[in-house]
Structures are given as C-alpha cells and as structure tokens.
Design a protein around this motif. Sequence first.
Motif, PDB file in Angstrom:
ATOM      1  N   UNK A 120       5.585  -5.311  -4.914  1.00  0.00           N
ATOM      2  CA  UNK A 120       4.783  -4.776  -6.011  1.00  0.00           C
ATOM      3  C   UNK A 120       3.695  -3.888  -5.420  1.00  0.00           C
ATOM      4  N   UNK A 121       3.280  -2.914  -6.199  1.00  0.00           N
ATOM      5  CA  UNK A 121       2.247  -2.003  -5.725  1.00  0.00           C
ATOM      6  C   UNK A 121       0.888  -2.687  -5.689  1.00  0.00           C
ATOM      7  N   UNK A 122       0.100  -2.260  -4.745  1.00  0.00           N
ATOM      8  CA  UNK A 122      -1.255  -2.794  -4.556  1.00  0.00           C
ATOM      9  C   UNK A 122      -2.036  -2.742  -5.868  1.00  0.00           C
ATOM     10  N   UNK A 123      -1.954  -1.590  -6.555  1.00  0.00           N
ATOM     11  CA  UNK A 123      -2.758  -1.421  -7.762  1.00  0.00           C
ATOM     12  C   UNK A 123      -2.230  -2.226  -8.938  1.00  0.00           C
ATOM     13  N   UNK A 124      -0.973  -2.722  -8.854  1.00  0.00           N
ATOM     14  CA  UNK A 124      -0.488  -3.594  -9.920  1.00  0.00           C
ATOM     15  C   UNK A 124      -1.273  -4.897  -9.956  1.00  0.00           C
ATOM     16  N   UNK A 125      -1.686  -5.368  -8.794  1.00  0.00           N
ATOM     17  CA  UNK A 125      -2.480  -6.600  -8.747  1.00  0.00           C
ATOM     18  C   UNK A 125      -3.867  -6.352  -9.335  1.00  0.00           C
TER      19      UNK A 125
ATOM     20  N   UNK B 257       2.329 -10.957   1.428  1.00  0.00           N
ATOM     21  CA  UNK B 257       2.061 -10.099   2.585  1.00  0.00           C
ATOM     22  C   UNK B 257       1.589  -8.745   2.080  1.00  0.00           C
ATOM     23  N   UNK B 258       0.470  -8.283   2.591  1.00  0.00           N
ATOM     24  CA  UNK B 258      -0.134  -7.018   2.167  1.00  0.00           C
ATOM     25  C   UNK B 258      -0.056  -6.030   3.324  1.00  0.00           C
ATOM     26  N   UNK B 259       0.500  -4.837   3.058  1.00  0.00           N
ATOM     27  CA  UNK B 259       0.590  -3.831   4.118  1.00  0.00           C
ATOM     28  C   UNK B 259       1.149  -2.529   3.607  1.00  0.00           C
ATOM     29  N   UNK B 260       1.219  -1.541   4.502  1.00  0.00           N
ATOM     30  CA  UNK B 260       1.707  -0.219   4.137  1.00  0.00           C
ATOM     31  C   UNK B 260       3.209  -0.244   3.906  1.00  0.00           C
ATOM     32  N   UNK B 261       3.619   0.430   2.848  1.00  0.00           N
ATOM     33  CA  UNK B 261       5.048   0.536   2.529  1.00  0.00           C
ATOM     34  C   UNK B 261       5.257   1.852   1.801  1.00  0.00           C
ATOM     35  N   UNK B 262       5.411   2.923   2.586  1.00  0.00           N
ATOM     36  CA  UNK B 262       5.496   4.269   2.030  1.00  0.00           C
ATOM     37  C   UNK B 262       6.933   4.740   2.058  1.00  0.00           C
TER      38      UNK B 262
ATOM     39  N   UNK C 279       0.885  -1.162   0.000  1.00  0.00           N
ATOM     40  CA  UNK C 279       0.000   0.000   0.000  1.00  0.00           C
ATOM     41  C   UNK C 279       0.923   1.212   0.000  1.00  0.00           C
ATOM     42  N   UNK C 280       1.275   1.688  -1.194  1.00  0.00           N
ATOM     43  CA  UNK C 280       2.311   2.699  -1.326  1.00  0.00           C
ATOM     44  C   UNK C 280       1.760   3.950  -2.012  1.00  0.00           C
ATOM     45  N   UNK C 281       2.651   4.931  -2.223  1.00  0.00           N
ATOM     46  CA  UNK C 281       2.217   6.196  -2.804  1.00  0.00           C
ATOM     47  C   UNK C 281       1.560   6.032  -4.167  1.00  0.00           C
TER      48      UNK C 281
END
Length: 680
Positions: A235-240, A258-263, A81-83
């Motif tokens: 990989x970015x959330x929206x890539x999936x 693993x899904x989580x924040x990575x800013x 979950x990135x910028x």
Amino acid sequence: MPRKEMDTMPPGPFGSPGPLTSGTKRSTYVIPLLAGVLLAVVAVLFCASPPRRQLESQLFDAFFLLRGPRPAPADLVIVAIDEPSIKELGLAWPWPRRVHAELLRRLSRAGAGLVMLDVVFAEPSPPEDDQALEDAIRDNGRVILASTLDRVEDPAFSRLMLVEPLPRFRNATLDTGLAMLTPDPDGTIRSFVTRLSGQPTLPSAALAHLQTGPTSIPQGGLVNHLGPPRTIRTISYTQVLDDAHPLPPHILQGKIVLVGRSLAAQPDLAGQADSFRTPFSHDTGLNTSGVELHATILSSLLSGRTGTLAPRWSEVVAAFLLLPCAALLLARMRPLAGFLTSAAMAAGVVGFSYVLFAAFLVWFPALFLSVGVLAAEGFLLLDGYMRTSRERRRIRLAFSRYVSPAVVDMLLARPELLEPGGEEVEATVLFSDLAGFTSFSELMAPGELMTVLSEYFTPMTAIIKENSGTLDKFIGDAIMAFWGAPLRDNLHAPHACRAALGMERALKDLRDQWEAQGVPGLYARIGIHSGKVVAGNVGSREQVNYTCLGDTVNLASRLESVNKLYGTGILVSGETRTLLGSEFILRPVDAIRVKGRAKPVEIFELVGLSEPQPQWAVIYEKGLQAYRTQDFGRAQILFAQVLEQKTKDGPSTVMLDRCRSFALTPPGPEWDAVHVMESK
C-alpha cells in the motif's frame, strides 16, 4: 545394433572404427570410461569457475519462472514510499521526520504488530522533527530501524563502518538491523545472510522478536522469491495517512509492516537506487524493491521455507558416478540412439534438479552434469566421424552487439575505436519522451506495460534507423538518438526532423490501435537541437557505449521538456532551423533562456513537410512580432484569431495569457522578449 558393430572393424577409442587387435574389445570399455572420468574431473573443476556459476544462475532463475508465483504471506504488509506518495506529499527527499512520526502513530493506532523502517536515520535533522520521530518510536514500542555498512577506502587501508540510527532513536527502538542485501555478481538477488560483519540484518532482527521460545536463526540460504514486484501486499505511504479514505482495519491490524522505497517507473530516488533484479526480472523486466526483498526473506524465515544449496560433495559424487556410466552406455549405441539417450539423460538431470527445487527448495546445480552428458556423446560422435571421414570441420560462433550496420562496419575498419575516447563532430540530437507516462504506468500491470513499451519502441527504432540515425539509448520511456555520427552526414538536421515527423505519425497509428483496445492514448514530446558534440565510445576497456556528449545534448533534452509549457509536440532550436531550408513547415514559437544557459534560444514548432503554410501559423507569427515590440493589445487579437482557427493551440494560449499579464503590468524598456525557464 550396438555402435561397435557399425563397421566391419570393431570400434576404436571413443566408439570410432579402429584396427582389429586383441586390445580393441577392451578399449571399447576402457577408453569411454577414461573419457567419462576426465569429463567428471573437468566438470568438478568447472564448478568453481565464474562462467559456470553464471550459467547455473540462469537455470536457477528459469526454475523460479517455471514454478511461477506463490501466494503472498497474509501477515506481511509493505508501506511503499512510491511515486503516488511522493506526488501527493509534494516534499523533497529525505522527507521531514515528522512525516515518518505521523506514519508510526497511524500504524500504532491501526494495531500493527511490528514495524520495520527501511530508512536510515543516521544524521540529525531539525530538533522538533527528531523529537517527534523519537516520541513516535518510543510510543509505538514495536519498531525496528535500519542501519547500514559504509566502506571507507584509503591508500593505506580499507574498512567497513557501521552506520546506525542516532542514539536517541536507537535507545527508543526495539532493535536495529542492516538494510543490506547480497546480490550475485550479475546484480540479481538469489541468496541472503542473516548477519553481515557480525551485525544482524533487518529480517533476522525482526525474527528474533517474533519467535517464541528459543531463538534459532539460520546463517543464510537461498531467497524463496514469491513472484514479480509487489507480490507481497503493498500500500502507498499516503494511504496510511489519508483521513478521507481510511484503510480497512484488517489491512494493518496484527500485521508485520515494512516501510521503504518501492518505485515502479523510476527505481532511483535522490540518486539512491533501492531496487534489485530477481529471477522474475527475466520475465517482467522490472526490479524488485529492497523492502519487498526484506519482506520475502522474513517470510521465508518465519515459515521455515528457506532455500538451501546442495553440499559440494554431492556434486562431486554425482559427477563421478553419472558421467563415466553415461560414457560407457553411449559408446555402445548408434549415433542417433546415443544422441537421443544423452538428451534424455540431460533432461532427466535437469528434471531431477527441478523436482528437488520445487518440492523441497533444495538447489542442486544440474547444468554442469547435463552438459557433461551431452559432452560425452558429442565427444564420441566427433571422434567417430573424424575416424570414418578423416575430415575436420571448424565451427565459428560469432557474437556481436545489436548496433547499427554503420557502426559495425566502422568498428571492423577501425578497431582502435573500441578504445574509450571520441571526436568532435557537427550533429543533431533528438530526445523523445511520452507525456504522462508515470501516471499511465500506474494504471497497468507490469506485463501489459512492457508490451506497450515494446510496441512503441519497435517502430520508433525502425524510423530512426531508416532516416540514417544512430539510436543511443532508451531511458525508461524516453529515446535518445543522434545524426552526424559515427558517419558524417551533411543532412543530419533534415534527417532528424523527418524521423521526428515519422515518429509522430507512427505514434498516432499506435494510439488509434491502443484506444481501440481500451488503452489510454499516449502523446510524445520531442526536442531537437544541432551543434557540436563529442561522439565516441565512453566507458572502460572492458565495456563501452557509443554515444555523444556536450551542451548540444543537454539543450536537446531541455527542448523536449519545454514542450510541456507550450503544449507542443516537436520543438527544434534556431540552430537546427538554419540547417533545414524550406523543406519543412516551422512555426516560430518563442525565445527562451533555459536554466544554466545565458544565451537565449529561438524555438520553433515542427509542423510538417513542404505543404502550404497554414493561415493560423501566419497569424501566430504576426502576433509574435507584435508581442516582441510590446504591442500587447494587437498581439492578443492575433493570438485569439489563431485560437478561432486552431482551438486548443498551446503556444497561442500561453502567449495570450502572457500578453494579458503584460498589458496590466508592462515589462519595461529593458525587456528582451525572452522567456526565462525557471526549471529544467
């Protein structure tokens, strides 16, 4: 020649010359031995102290940097979950749960082996969203959700409360685990546990479902950090979710996801920080996301390569064996030979510790032993020189924070200012920010990004100080500075404007240099406002920061952002303009009303120093007068003339569009020609 033969008399205690007696020879061995034992006792006692743990932690971090990054595990993938994802989705956090549901469906179709969601779903949301997420979790069948612990503080008691996902999600999921990490006192993650307050952590919950046969999960250990942020495939959330550019099948098939924040640019999402320092932060200056740390711990557990701490008894045994023997050996050497030998022994201890670490991931704290060996030689040298010269030298080590000389002088003269507090003064505040830095940072490696920021901050800091300013802080790529405190400055506004123009020129030189190196150009936005502030030390009695607070600071920050609307580089307020006289060229831009502030603000663009007023600036001012009298036809003509002389002039473009709109729909007689800013 042995140290005992340096003088005509045999050495006394600790290798120094002493009287010739029958007991002198015995003291050559007994006293150094006692000194070594005493140092061993001190070293063992020092082992339990916070300063020792802090110093050893720095050595531990250095070993990771010396070892370098390790290959990323092939079976782990982080969905961040990135910028870019936040920007593409355009949704406020927390995202609707239907978004997470869609992600789980995509991961299920992609063949992900196990999914760990480092997001706590403890509160209900719209029923249709909750139902979508529950169905997606149940259909996937291989989802582990996050829980957490909240501390409840009350005057009468303190307790930990387990915050779990809603029962509907808990019943649908494979398992839950605590999404919590255990940083050291300095905020760095070096160790982990697999259970907290009787609850499994996310990695241990995942391991229980990934192991085949009898489950054996260690209680904890040292984190085997693999490298700087995003060493593990991310990989970015929206890539999936991207149907137009689907991911290759091998990216997710059979993987632990693993899904989580990575800013990267701003490690804070909705006020909830989820990034931590690691040993590699010393090199990159960047924190690592919590989800990547969970992935790192899980990778270590799966591979059986978790770090271990040497038992305490081994430190005690090593201290009582090494230090007395080292003191006995060094006492018989000349000073130079003893110094070189002690340095070699200290380095050998550190080297042995590094071999254990690099080869077996066993951490044996070596700094206290190395310091003990050097202390033994130092004690022998000191005692010898004291006896031969009878002179004692005192060494004073001064530690100071990097602040401007003016602040240092003031604190020396008035130490009471170290106490928290402040005083009201007239000052000018400057905020500077790099336009498009978030997008720019995504194009560069962390090391390159830090180099660019260092090259930018260095001349900017020098310019602020050369113009009598006080550098307050760096906020990401932003700079805050002020004039008029701690020392009174009647020319605080001119000094701030000179600094702004100097910063603009320096950035132009840097931009030319960067573009020659293939680095995209960066432009700064600067806001300046003058008024009353409260300047002083803010913080606790142990740690304070000299800064200024007040509405003046807030408005200066707002003006920096207003540059985005008008396409300007430096905007100053009307209050600052009244303090400048005729030294500077300023173009009146508009009158605005910022959000949360009723009083309108006149804004001016700082064009330059005392040069002839450009013709386009004169025309723009006439156009602005026509605009304010609702003569929009004439204003359009004048703003168009400005664009003929100064193409791409931001304020003229904005005002021309506004005039065209008002020409079609007049604002009415109550219009005050003040533009209302809809956002901060």
